[in-house]
Design an enzyme around this catalytic site. Sequence first.
Site, PDB file in Angstrom:
ATOM      1  N   ASP A  96       0.785  -1.240   0.000  1.00  0.00           N
ATOM      2  CA  ASP A  96       0.000   0.000   0.000  1.00  0.00           C
ATOM      3  C   ASP A  96       0.814   1.284   0.000  1.00  0.00           C
ATOM      4  O   ASP A  96       0.312   2.341   0.365  1.00  0.00           O
ATOM      5  CB  ASP A  96      -0.899   0.005   1.242  1.00  0.00           C
ATOM      6  CG  ASP A  96      -0.105  -0.063   2.540  1.00  0.00           C
ATOM      7  OD1 ASP A  96       1.128   0.046   2.486  1.00  0.00           O
ATOM      8  OD2 ASP A  96      -0.728  -0.216   3.609  1.00  0.00           O
ATOM      9  N   GLU A 118      -0.048  -9.171  -1.117  1.00  0.00           N
ATOM     10  CA  GLU A 118      -0.696  -8.619   0.088  1.00  0.00           C
ATOM     11  C   GLU A 118      -1.895  -7.745  -0.309  1.00  0.00           C
ATOM     12  O   GLU A 118      -2.062  -6.602   0.122  1.00  0.00           O
ATOM     13  CB  GLU A 118       0.281  -7.830   0.967  1.00  0.00           C
ATOM     14  CG  GLU A 118      -0.172  -7.728   2.424  1.00  0.00           C
ATOM     15  CD  GLU A 118       0.758  -6.846   3.263  1.00  0.00           C
ATOM     16  OE1 GLU A 118       0.725  -5.622   3.102  1.00  0.00           O
ATOM     17  OE2 GLU A 118       1.489  -7.394   4.090  1.00  0.00           O
ATOM     18  N   GLU A 132      -2.235   5.248   2.644  1.00  0.00           N
ATOM     19  CA  GLU A 132      -2.109   3.830   2.277  1.00  0.00           C
ATOM     20  C   GLU A 132      -3.441   3.175   1.897  1.00  0.00           C
ATOM     21  O   GLU A 132      -3.484   2.320   1.012  1.00  0.00           O
ATOM     22  CB  GLU A 132      -1.431   3.048   3.406  1.00  0.00           C
ATOM     23  CG  GLU A 132       0.049   3.355   3.596  1.00  0.00           C
ATOM     24  CD  GLU A 132       0.320   4.605   4.421  1.00  0.00           C
ATOM     25  OE1 GLU A 132      -0.659   5.246   4.880  1.00  0.00           O
ATOM     26  OE2 GLU A 132       1.488   4.968   4.598  1.00  0.00           O
ATOM     27  N   HIS A 205       5.635   5.717  13.035  1.00  0.00           N
ATOM     28  CA  HIS A 205       6.035   6.470  11.833  1.00  0.00           C
ATOM     29  C   HIS A 205       4.882   6.967  10.977  1.00  0.00           C
ATOM     30  O   HIS A 205       5.112   7.683  10.011  1.00  0.00           O
ATOM     31  CB  HIS A 205       6.946   5.607  10.960  1.00  0.00           C
ATOM     32  CG  HIS A 205       6.199   4.530  10.207  1.00  0.00           C
ATOM     33  ND1 HIS A 205       5.823   3.359  10.796  1.00  0.00           N
ATOM     34  CD2 HIS A 205       5.737   4.478   8.935  1.00  0.00           C
ATOM     35  CE1 HIS A 205       5.194   2.610   9.906  1.00  0.00           C
ATOM     36  NE2 HIS A 205       5.110   3.265   8.776  1.00  0.00           N
ATOM     37  N   ARG A 207       2.225   8.777   8.846  1.00  0.00           N
ATOM     38  CA  ARG A 207       2.086  10.195   8.482  1.00  0.00           C
ATOM     39  C   ARG A 207       0.987  10.868   9.286  1.00  0.00           C
ATOM     40  O   ARG A 207       1.143  11.994   9.758  1.00  0.00           O
ATOM     41  CB  ARG A 207       1.745  10.309   6.989  1.00  0.00           C
ATOM     42  CG  ARG A 207       2.943  10.527   6.111  1.00  0.00           C
ATOM     43  CD  ARG A 207       2.527  10.723   4.657  1.00  0.00           C
ATOM     44  NE  ARG A 207       3.590  11.340   3.874  1.00  0.00           N
ATOM     45  CZ  ARG A 207       4.725  10.742   3.525  1.00  0.00           C
ATOM     46  NH1 ARG A 207       4.956   9.503   3.892  1.00  0.00           N
ATOM     47  NH2 ARG A 207       5.628  11.391   2.812  1.00  0.00           N
ATOM     48  N   HIS A 238      12.470   5.749  13.395  1.00  0.00           N
ATOM     49  CA  HIS A 238      12.383   5.921  11.939  1.00  0.00           C
ATOM     50  C   HIS A 238      13.258   7.096  11.514  1.00  0.00           C
ATOM     51  O   HIS A 238      13.446   8.039  12.282  1.00  0.00           O
ATOM     52  CB  HIS A 238      10.912   6.182  11.583  1.00  0.00           C
ATOM     53  CG  HIS A 238      10.621   6.143  10.114  1.00  0.00           C
ATOM     54  ND1 HIS A 238      11.016   7.131   9.248  1.00  0.00           N
ATOM     55  CD2 HIS A 238       9.948   5.240   9.354  1.00  0.00           C
ATOM     56  CE1 HIS A 238      10.612   6.841   8.023  1.00  0.00           C
ATOM     57  NE2 HIS A 238       9.967   5.692   8.060  1.00  0.00           N
TER      58      HIS A 238
HETATM   59  C1  UD1 Z   1       6.562   4.979   3.872  1.00  0.00           C
HETATM   60  C2  UD1 Z   1       5.187   4.572   3.348  1.00  0.00           C
HETATM   61  C3  UD1 Z   1       4.395   3.893   4.448  1.00  0.00           C
HETATM   62  C4  UD1 Z   1       5.179   2.760   5.091  1.00  0.00           C
HETATM   63  C5  UD1 Z   1       6.547   3.260   5.528  1.00  0.00           C
HETATM   64  C6  UD1 Z   1       7.364   2.109   6.036  1.00  0.00           C
HETATM   65  C7  UD1 Z   1       4.093   5.990   1.700  1.00  0.00           C
HETATM   66  C8  UD1 Z   1       3.324   7.217   1.461  1.00  0.00           C
HETATM   67  N1  UD1 Z   1       4.451   5.754   2.958  1.00  0.00           N
HETATM   68  O1  UD1 Z   1       6.345   5.968   4.861  1.00  0.00           O
HETATM   69  O2  UD1 Z   1       3.203   3.353   3.893  1.00  0.00           O
HETATM   70  O3  UD1 Z   1       4.470   2.313   6.213  1.00  0.00           O
HETATM   71  O4  UD1 Z   1       7.222   3.849   4.408  1.00  0.00           O
HETATM   72  O5  UD1 Z   1       8.409   2.543   6.832  1.00  0.00           O
HETATM   73  O6  UD1 Z   1       4.392   5.276   0.793  1.00  0.00           O
HETATM   74  N2  UD1 Z   1      14.078   8.466   5.389  1.00  0.00           N
HETATM   75  C9  UD1 Z   1      15.463   8.381   5.332  1.00  0.00           C
HETATM   76  N3  UD1 Z   1      16.026   7.172   5.007  1.00  0.00           N
HETATM   77  C10 UD1 Z   1      15.289   6.054   4.762  1.00  0.00           C
HETATM   78  C11 UD1 Z   1      13.884   6.148   4.836  1.00  0.00           C
HETATM   79  C12 UD1 Z   1      13.299   7.364   5.143  1.00  0.00           C
HETATM   80  O7  UD1 Z   1      16.159   9.351   5.552  1.00  0.00           O
HETATM   81  O8  UD1 Z   1      15.862   4.996   4.490  1.00  0.00           O
HETATM   82  C13 UD1 Z   1      13.462   9.775   5.739  1.00  0.00           C
HETATM   83  C14 UD1 Z   1      13.530  10.776   4.577  1.00  0.00           C
HETATM   84  O9  UD1 Z   1      13.723  12.067   5.087  1.00  0.00           O
HETATM   85  C15 UD1 Z   1      12.122  10.671   3.966  1.00  0.00           C
HETATM   86  C16 UD1 Z   1      11.288  10.432   5.224  1.00  0.00           C
HETATM   87  O10 UD1 Z   1      12.078   9.583   6.031  1.00  0.00           O
HETATM   88  O11 UD1 Z   1      11.766  11.838   3.260  1.00  0.00           O
HETATM   89  C17 UD1 Z   1       9.930   9.821   4.998  1.00  0.00           C
HETATM   90  O12 UD1 Z   1       9.981   8.681   4.147  1.00  0.00           O
HETATM   91  P1  UD1 Z   1       8.687   8.278   3.266  1.00  0.00           P
HETATM   92  O13 UD1 Z   1       8.966   7.058   2.478  1.00  0.00           O
HETATM   93  O14 UD1 Z   1       8.185   9.459   2.526  1.00  0.00           O
HETATM   94  O15 UD1 Z   1       7.592   8.006   4.364  1.00  0.00           O
HETATM   95  P2  UD1 Z   1       7.468   6.884   5.462  1.00  0.00           P
HETATM   96  O16 UD1 Z   1       6.853   7.524   6.644  1.00  0.00           O
HETATM   97  O17 UD1 Z   1       8.740   6.164   5.605  1.00  0.00           O
HETATM   98  N1  UDP Z   2      11.535  -3.172  11.016  1.00  0.00           N
HETATM   99  C1  UDP Z   2      12.930  -3.271  10.931  1.00  0.00           C
HETATM  100  N2  UDP Z   2      13.692  -2.467  11.732  1.00  0.00           N
HETATM  101  C2  UDP Z   2      13.160  -1.573  12.595  1.00  0.00           C
HETATM  102  C3  UDP Z   2      11.740  -1.470  12.660  1.00  0.00           C
HETATM  103  C4  UDP Z   2      10.966  -2.285  11.848  1.00  0.00           C
HETATM  104  O1  UDP Z   2      13.446  -4.087  10.169  1.00  0.00           O
HETATM  105  O2  UDP Z   2      13.921  -0.882  13.277  1.00  0.00           O
HETATM  106  C5  UDP Z   2      10.722  -4.037  10.149  1.00  0.00           C
HETATM  107  C6  UDP Z   2       9.654  -4.843  10.846  1.00  0.00           C
HETATM  108  O3  UDP Z   2      10.154  -6.096  11.234  1.00  0.00           O
HETATM  109  C7  UDP Z   2       8.577  -4.970   9.774  1.00  0.00           C
HETATM  110  C8  UDP Z   2       8.750  -3.740   8.939  1.00  0.00           C
HETATM  111  O4  UDP Z   2      10.012  -3.182   9.277  1.00  0.00           O
HETATM  112  O5  UDP Z   2       8.819  -6.085   8.925  1.00  0.00           O
HETATM  113  C9  UDP Z   2       7.644  -2.770   9.236  1.00  0.00           C
HETATM  114  O6  UDP Z   2       7.946  -1.593   8.610  1.00  0.00           O
HETATM  115  P1  UDP Z   2       7.267  -0.230   9.004  1.00  0.00           P
HETATM  116  O7  UDP Z   2       6.717  -0.301  10.371  1.00  0.00           O
HETATM  117  O8  UDP Z   2       8.276   0.816   8.712  1.00  0.00           O
HETATM  118  O9  UDP Z   2       6.124  -0.120   7.898  1.00  0.00           O
HETATM  119  P2  UDP Z   2       4.616  -0.670   7.776  1.00  0.00           P
HETATM  120  O10 UDP Z   2       4.613  -2.127   8.005  1.00  0.00           O
HETATM  121  O11 UDP Z   2       3.803   0.115   8.755  1.00  0.00           O
HETATM  122  O12 UDP Z   2       4.251  -0.317   6.379  1.00  0.00           O
END
Ligand code: UD1
Ligand code: UDP
Length: 368
Positions: A96, A118, A132, A205, A207, A238
């Site tokens: 999603d 999924e 999502e 994490h 939004r 995060h």
């Molecule tokens: C995204 C997904 C969410 C998922 C989550 C898993 C969307 C809209 N959101 O949200 O569904 O649950 O990933 O974790 O698709 N960042 C880093 N390094 C990384 C990852 C993130 O620096 O490796 C920082 C960056 O500043 C980035 C911010 O985190 O801009 C947000 O990342 P983003 O993918 O936009 O949103 P998530 O909250 O991670």
């Molecule tokens: N996870 C990880 N390291 C962390 C926190 C979570 O590997 O420090 C893994 C966790 O085991 C799960 C996935 O990340 O498989 C969940 O991701 P997240 O919560 O970021 O996203 P969501 O599932 O809500 O989309």
Amino acid sequence: MKKILIVFGTRPEAIKMCPLVLELKRRKKFDVRVCVTGQHREMLDTVLKVFDVVPDYDLNIMQEKQTLFDITIRILDRFSSVLENYRPNMVLVHGDTTTSFASALCAFYKQIPVAHVEAGLRTHNLREPFPEEFNRQAVSIITKYHFAPTEHAKNNLLMEGKSENSIFVTGNTVIDAMKITVSNKYFHEELKWADGSKLVLMTAHRRENIGKPMENIFRAMKTVIERHADVKIIYPVHMNPSIRYLADNILGDHERIHLIEPLDVVDFHNFISRSYLIVTDSGGIQEEASTFGKPVLVLRNTTERPEGIEAGTLKLVGTDYENVLMNVEQLLSDYNLYSAMSTAKSPYGDGCAAEYISNILEGELCNE
Ligand code: UD1
Ligand code: UDP
């Protein structure tokens, strides 16, 4: 040979798609290529390393504090070139995220069939989780083959009018991943630190929770630690800078709270298995924790994973300060409640989802 392009971009998608990448490549029945959007960077790369998956294409789109517009526009622009270049017979997307939605949309514009792993999870509320729920529903409209993790997810799709022969119940590939990551012999310094205490593992994490809701959650957890000397909290934060700022401000200065860098998936799965309790707004962790029989307090008002609530391992507690505090304290003090939540059985399959999905793809695509 038919060509399959598997696309993902964030940590959870990678964890759940890598077992399928490995299985499809092992069979050598298709030409399989992997495209990562790089919606996440560091958090994606650590997963690729654990599973030893090397992408064929990397769109490398991540920017600090990226907006939904940034992610969508960059993927539409860059993924369409990959499709033109490789011309796959099928695109496989997961879940999603905005990566899933934008890449499925690209495939649709190019009239390439999409398979959705999924599929069928729903809250029926487009604002939670945001964006999502929209992404997942939108991908379903485009999808040719829906791989639903549970019967419940299948029923959601049937109720939306999807034809029965396009839906396959496979279990969730995260259980496949856990077969690779979890070990009895696992050791980590942080777990040594937590030894002898009630370890609360927490993540946040979403939004829609950033801002006041997350502040409430953090304040509630701060009160928990102040009132319960036998509790320790480990919170891998995060990488989103807005979340880091809040977490540091409220939780950053207590000897029984460890704010740490995101763990790699091997670490995180093993941390779950050694925790007393999980407090999270994550989607995937709701599935994983129920596999270990660990109670999960879900920091959301709705969940697209009601199976865990029916099974008894999950409880929705929202983001109100009093409510989060009360529910954590109940689980710390009420032994009967704790044991009822920790004996439930996982509803997410037998850990062979990647094998089932590969069988179905072989049956459907090789006979076309
Ligand atoms: C995204 C997904 C969410 C998922 C989550 C898993 C969307 C809209 N959101 O949200 O569904 O649950 O990933 O974790 O698709 N960042 C880093 N390094 C990384 C990852 C993130 O620096 O490796 C920082 C960056 O500043 C980035 C911010 O985190 O801009 C947000 O990342 P983003 O993918 O936009 O949103 P998530 O909250 O991670
Ligand atoms: N996870 C990880 N390291 C962390 C926190 C979570 O590997 O420090 C893994 C966790 O085991 C799960 C996935 O990340 O498989 C969940 O991701 P997240 O919560 O970021 O996203 P969501 O599932 O809500 O989309």
